[in-house]
Every structure is written in structure tokens, then in C-alpha cells.
Design a protein around this motif. Sequence first.
Motif, PDB file in Angstrom:
ATOM      1  N   PHE A 259      38.311  49.117  29.120  1.00 27.18           N
ATOM      2  CA  PHE A 259      37.515  47.935  28.777  1.00 27.18           C
ATOM      3  C   PHE A 259      38.232  46.652  29.220  1.00 27.18           C
ATOM      4  CE2 PHE A 259      37.102  44.585  25.518  1.00 27.18           C
ATOM      5  CZ  PHE A 259      35.761  44.271  25.652  1.00 27.18           C
ATOM      6  N   ALA A 260      39.554  46.604  28.944  1.00 25.73           N
ATOM      7  CA  ALA A 260      40.329  45.402  29.268  1.00 25.73           C
ATOM      8  C   ALA A 260      40.403  45.207  30.778  1.00 25.73           C
ATOM      9  CB  ALA A 260      41.731  45.501  28.673  1.00 25.73           C
ATOM     10  N   ALA A 264      39.049  42.090  32.772  1.00 25.38           N
ATOM     11  CA  ALA A 264      39.942  41.253  33.571  1.00 25.38           C
ATOM     12  C   ALA A 264      39.483  41.166  35.012  1.00 25.38           C
ATOM     13  CB  ALA A 264      41.365  41.796  33.510  1.00 25.38           C
ATOM     14  N   SER A 265      38.805  42.230  35.517  1.00 29.20           N
ATOM     15  CA  SER A 265      38.391  42.175  36.921  1.00 29.20           C
ATOM     16  C   SER A 265      37.096  41.379  37.089  1.00 29.20           C
ATOM     17  CB  SER A 265      38.250  43.578  37.498  1.00 29.20           C
ATOM     18  OG  SER A 265      37.493  44.357  36.638  1.00 29.20           O
ATOM     19  N   GLY A 266      36.307  41.307  36.041  1.00 30.32           N
ATOM     20  CA  GLY A 266      35.074  40.530  36.150  1.00 30.32           C
ATOM     21  C   GLY A 266      35.289  39.090  35.713  1.00 30.32           C
ATOM     22  N   GLU A 270      33.605  30.277  36.220  1.00 27.59           N
ATOM     23  CA  GLU A 270      34.456  29.154  35.809  1.00 27.59           C
ATOM     24  C   GLU A 270      35.936  29.474  36.017  1.00 27.59           C
ATOM     25  OE1 GLU A 270      35.934  26.852  31.889  1.00 27.59           O
ATOM     26  OE2 GLU A 270      34.453  28.445  31.656  1.00 27.59           O
ATOM     27  N   GLU A 271      36.316  30.709  35.639  1.00 28.91           N
ATOM     28  CA  GLU A 271      37.721  31.117  35.792  1.00 28.91           C
ATOM     29  C   GLU A 271      38.118  31.158  37.263  1.00 28.91           C
ATOM     30  OE1 GLU A 271      39.343  34.357  32.901  1.00 28.91           O
ATOM     31  OE2 GLU A 271      37.168  34.544  32.971  1.00 28.91           O
ATOM     32  N   PRO A 366      43.813  43.724  38.301  1.00 29.31           N
ATOM     33  CA  PRO A 366      42.795  42.671  38.363  1.00 29.31           C
ATOM     34  C   PRO A 366      43.397  41.264  38.397  1.00 29.31           C
ATOM     35  CG  PRO A 366      42.242  44.257  36.659  1.00 29.31           C
ATOM     36  CD  PRO A 366      43.566  44.654  37.194  1.00 29.31           C
ATOM     37  N   ILE A 367      44.488  41.071  37.644  1.00 25.56           N
ATOM     38  CA  ILE A 367      45.140  39.754  37.636  1.00 25.56           C
ATOM     39  C   ILE A 367      45.621  39.398  39.038  1.00 25.56           C
ATOM     40  CG2 ILE A 367      47.300  38.614  36.937  1.00 25.56           C
ATOM     41  CD1 ILE A 367      47.002  39.869  34.216  1.00 25.56           C
ATOM     42  N   TRP A 368      46.263  40.378  39.668  1.00 27.76           N
ATOM     43  CA  TRP A 368      46.791  40.149  41.018  1.00 27.76           C
ATOM     44  C   TRP A 368      45.657  39.853  42.002  1.00 27.76           C
ATOM     45  CZ3 TRP A 368      45.893  43.670  45.113  1.00 27.76           C
ATOM     46  CH2 TRP A 368      46.543  43.346  46.298  1.00 27.76           C
ATOM     47  N   ARG A 369      44.557  40.599  41.872  1.00 24.14           N
ATOM     48  CA  ARG A 369      43.406  40.386  42.763  1.00 24.14           C
ATOM     49  C   ARG A 369      42.920  38.952  42.671  1.00 24.14           C
ATOM     50  NH1 ARG A 369      40.791  45.554  42.213  1.00 24.14           N
ATOM     51  NH2 ARG A 369      41.713  46.655  43.951  1.00 24.14           N
ATOM     52  N   ALA A 370      42.800  38.491  41.401  1.00 27.37           N
ATOM     53  CA  ALA A 370      42.294  37.137  41.198  1.00 27.37           C
ATOM     54  C   ALA A 370      43.288  36.112  41.744  1.00 27.37           C
ATOM     55  CB  ALA A 370      42.070  36.901  39.711  1.00 27.37           C
TER      56      ALA A 370
END
Lengths: 380, 332
Positions: A259-260, A264-266, A270-271, A366-370
Motif C-alpha cells: 500500500f505504501a 509513494a509511486s502515485g 502538486e507534489e 518510488p522516492i528515487w523515481r520521483a
Amino acid sequence: MTPWVRRQQALADYTLAAMARRRVKNIGLLLIYALVIFVIASATLFSTALRHEAEIVLAEAPELIVQNLVMGRHDMISAEIIEELEAIRGVGGVTGRLWGYFYDRVNGANYTLMVPLDPKMVPPAGQALFGEALPRTRGLGWDTAPLFLSRYPGDLFRLDPAGRLSHESALVSADLILLGEEDFRAFFDLPPAVYTDIAVSIRNSREIDTIVAKAGKLLPNARLVTRDEISRTYQKLFYWREGIMVAMAGASVLAFAIFAAEKASGLSAEETREIGILKAIGWDTRDVIAMKLWEGGLISLGAFLFGTGLAYLHVFAFDAALFASVLKGWSVIYPDFRLTPMIDGVQLTALFFLTVLPYTAATIVPIWRAATADPDQVMR
Amino acid sequence: MILQVPILALLLGSALASAVALWAACFAIRVLRGWDITNGSGQQLALERATQLVSTLFGLVMLIEIAALFLFVFNADRMATLFVGAMCAVGTFNANAWGFPALTLKIAVFFAAALWLRLDRLDRAGHDYPLTRVKYAAILGIAPLLLANAAAELAYFLNLKTDVITSCCSKLYTPANAGLAAEMTGLAPGRALWLLAICGLAVALAGGAVLLRGRGARLLALAGIAFFLAALTAIVSVISLYVYDHPNHHCPFCLLKRDYGYFGYALYIPLFAGTALAAGVGMMRALPRSDSLAAITPLAIRRHTRRALAAFALFGAAVLWAIASSQLILFG
């Protein structure tokens, strides 16, 4: 203050402000995370408290118990053996114990009948001291109400109350009836000079093994149970129950990690825009990763404290109402006892490992992707 | 296996560390083959981006492994009540053949992790990532260590049975036995303290040289490692006797028990930290020079030297306190 600490402080400041802007999303995540931690922390805290109770109870137990075995089954032990055991060097005291079980057909409960070892506790003939749960389950309405026990149809054995055992000792005395030796022998129709087992106290705990070996030679057919063995068995039992609970809760941790990761990937528009602007004004990819790690860290810490705090209340203020039957076990007469609040640092560290690690591992990609996305791409 | 929460946590940590180590090692091969910071190709750009992820993940794993060492040891001490014959962590580690290998590997991983984290931080401090190749070559070295550690830990926990009779520390740490532990125990207390003092002096001199003259970083690393070994020997041979107020109790693990006020942590935490910092100083000096780190490395070396000396001094203070406050008289 080193530049590194200043940088981390600034990142934490910024992250807190950014999280406050997305309050609803973060609080939702925190609540679900805290719920997962609450389940595991409850099991851990409850089991730790039970182990602690067992330790306290067993601290008073005799160092060695000698039981007679006949055909592999427990049998009464002769009083003559007391003298033989007393002759072993290092033995502090040897006492014959009288205790037994009685199945009460009235309420389907098993009572433990026992002659107290402390002479001051022995009630007068015809009277008995009752454990906390006994008058409750038998519906003895007033303090002086006698207890009638029926061993077979047509039989009634009357015991007048000499008092009640305190609520504090309920964990071990809820189902207990303490009575005098003569009443005990009469009730179970026991011959004189036999005991249920023999309690041996040993002055120096380092000599226990040697004394057990000597007693074993002296009484080859007897079963010798040391206090350490009983303690170990309880510890193992509670560790095992706790482990089963936590392993089962592992599924919910896994579900939460998925879930997390999904969350985090979606990233919201705004983010994404925020990350784009940060990078456009000169933030580095590692700054963005550090900021996001701070976010994860703060959520983890918040959820951990909140979940563990709730679990503490659940276990110590509300008697672990949700899991008690799994961890405690079950019987007709169950002691109504309060656990002594206590926290174990090792268990909490392990809990932190078990809950925060999967979350961090699941969100890092996901954090790294963003963080590595190009500013013009994300702002478009 | 004993189904216990700290064991589950340690196994989870090791599993995660192994998965990351395998992945990072595969990525490290790509970096060693194709890394060229001067190249502006899309391939290099993708590689640069991916290093951010791998470094962050591997860094986290290293942090976890440092914490895991303490959890491993503390929990072993706690579990001693479950084994017949065990009095402290020694009995738990002795419960099967994998206990001490797992502990040794965990300590090795601890130092490797401390050094790698230092390397990573220095690399990130340089704007052109001058140490990336060294960092990923190091990952190739650390990954097998992490895998071996996870395997030993798994074997240890899976084979942990509470019905075995294990041996207590007084059987292991006695001069009558053969082996390293017995050799350490058998060393005369006076000699062990002298050895420690000499190594401490060497650390202080080398540290002073680094701080005042900017030289002797490698020497400090060597002196730090020598001090670490001398300190472990001294703990077994003499310091433990003072803590226990007992002339024959040499166990280095009972020190971690509540009965002795967890005094072992006051000894081991500064000792391990000081050794890791001193080794880090030597490592930083040995790294290939680069322009972008020309100003940063000397500062980092000085900072770490100060911290290493402070950690060793804390250890020294704890030792002196143990000797001064003890009821035991070994000399005179």
C-alpha cells in the motif's frame, strides 16, 4: 554545528512544512501505519508482561521438585524419602507438599486444592481459603457462605470460608482452595505419610545440578523438576505465542508495505510540481531523496510512537481485550488479573525493525523515481 | 528455531540486506565497466541516476547492519535463560556451531559498513563523484560478506534448539583450554594492561601527528586496530575481573548483563566506534586523490581523528573507572 547537521535540520524543517500542506493524505497514511504497528506492539507488550509475571511467580518456587513415577505416571511419594533427601549436602530444606485437582460438576471448572506450606496460612479444620475466581463462579453471594463440594452423587463436603486470597495473586491463585492437612487427606481419602510431591530448597543455586544428580542416583524412578526448567518452559511458550501472532501479523505488514509503495509511486500533481520547482531552483537529486527520506522517517516515527502508545494503553489499561484469549490461553476459571506495565527495549527495537524496515524498503524506489525526474518534464 | 520477535526482525534485516547486496553487486559490475563522469551519453546519465538509488539503499542496509549487531548481541544475552547451562550470551552463541561464526561475521559487517558509509559520504561531497568506482568495487567486496552473514545467521537461528545443553562462559574463558579465548584468558593481567597502555600511547601519538602535522593517518589506523585487539584481550584477561570483583571470571559477555549495570556497553560502544573511525582515517588517506576532494578530505581526516581519539579516551576512562571502583586487588 557541522554543515551536515545544519543541512539535516533545514531538510527536516522543510519536510515538516511540506507535510503539513498535505495533512489529510499524511494523517491517513500515518493512521493505517499506526494500526499495523498497534497489532504487533500489543502482542509484543502483552507477551513481555506475561513473561515478567511468570518470572515473578516462579521466583518464589522451590529450586527442585521431586515427584514419584509409577509406569511413567505421577504417583504419591512416600514421606520416608524426605529424610533421604535431607541427607544430601547443600540441601536447605525438604518439605512434603499436598496438592491435587478437583473437577466440580456444578460449573465444569477444575479447582486446585492445596495444603499451604506456610504454617501461618493453614486454616482451622473445616475451613478453607478461597481463590479470587472461586466464589465468583460458584455464586457464593456473601463472605461467610460455605462451599459444598460433591465428589460423587450423594456426597457433600462442606468447607467454611476462612478468608479470601488477595486479588494481586490472582494469576496463580484464582482457582485455589487452601485447606488444612487433615481436611485434605479426608477429602481425597489419602493414607498418612504420603505426599503429592516433595519440594527441595537449595542454598546455593550453583549446586542445583550436582544435587539433582545425587537425588537422581538416590531415587532412580523419580522425576526431578528444577525451577529453571519450569521457567524455561514458560518463557518458550510465551515467546512462541508472541512469535506466532507477529508472524501472522507479517501478512498485514506486507500488505501495508505494498500500500505504501503504491501511495509513494502515485505522486499527486502538486507534489510532482513541487519536486520540479525544487530542482529548478537548484535542489539536487540527493537533496530531494533526503527530503523524501525525512518524510518517510517522520511518518514512521510518528506511527511507531502512536501505534506503540495505543498498544500500551490496550494492554495495560484495557487488559489486551483484543488478543488476550490467544496469548493467555483459556479455561472455565480464568484469573482476572492486571499486568504490571513494563517495556522491554530489545522487543521495541525488534518491533521498530519489523515495521519500519518494510515501509522504508517499499518506498525507496518510488522516492528515487520521483527525485530523478527532470524538472521540465515534471512541471510540464 | 525459536519463534521470537527479535529473531524474526534480524532475519528480516538480513534477508533485505542480502537482496540489496546482490542487486547492488550486479549494478556495481556495470559501474566498474562503464562509469565515465566526463561522458555525457544517455547511458552514463542513466548510470548516474541509478547510483543515487543504489547508494541510498546500500547505505540504509549498512545502517541497519550496524544496529543489527547490537540487537543480535543483546538478544543473545536475553535468550540465555532458554538454554540449559547458559549464563550469558556465550551459552546462546555456543548452542550450535553457527553462533560464533555468525557473531564474527556480524562484527566484520559492522566495520565494513562503517567504512563504506564513510566512503559514500566522501564521494557525495565531491561534485564529480570522484570515488564512485572505489565505492562500487567495495560493494563487490562487501556483498559476499553480507550474504555469508545472512547465511550464517539463518543457519544459527534455524538450528537453535532449546533442548541442547550448552556450555557456560566459565567453561570457555579458562586458561585450561586450548584456543584463542583461553590464550586471551591466560595472559597475565599486568602484561595485558601494559599492552593496552602501549597501544593507547601509539594511538595518541599517531592521532597527535595527524592533528598537528597532518601526517600519520595510516599509522593511526594500524594503531587503532592494534588497540582494538589489545583492548579485547585486556577485557578478557583483566578488565572483566575488576568489573565482576572476581579473580577468575573472565567472560567478555557477562559485562553486558543488567547484573553489572550494562557496563559492557560503556566499554564496547566507544571501542568499536573508535576503531571504525581510526580505520576510516587510514582509508581516507589511502583513497585516490582528486581535485574536488582536495580541500574536503584533510578536514574530514582531522574531524575523524578527533572523534576517534575521543572515543578511545572514553574507553580508557571506562577502564580506569572499572579498576578504581572495584573491590578486587590484583596488584600489590
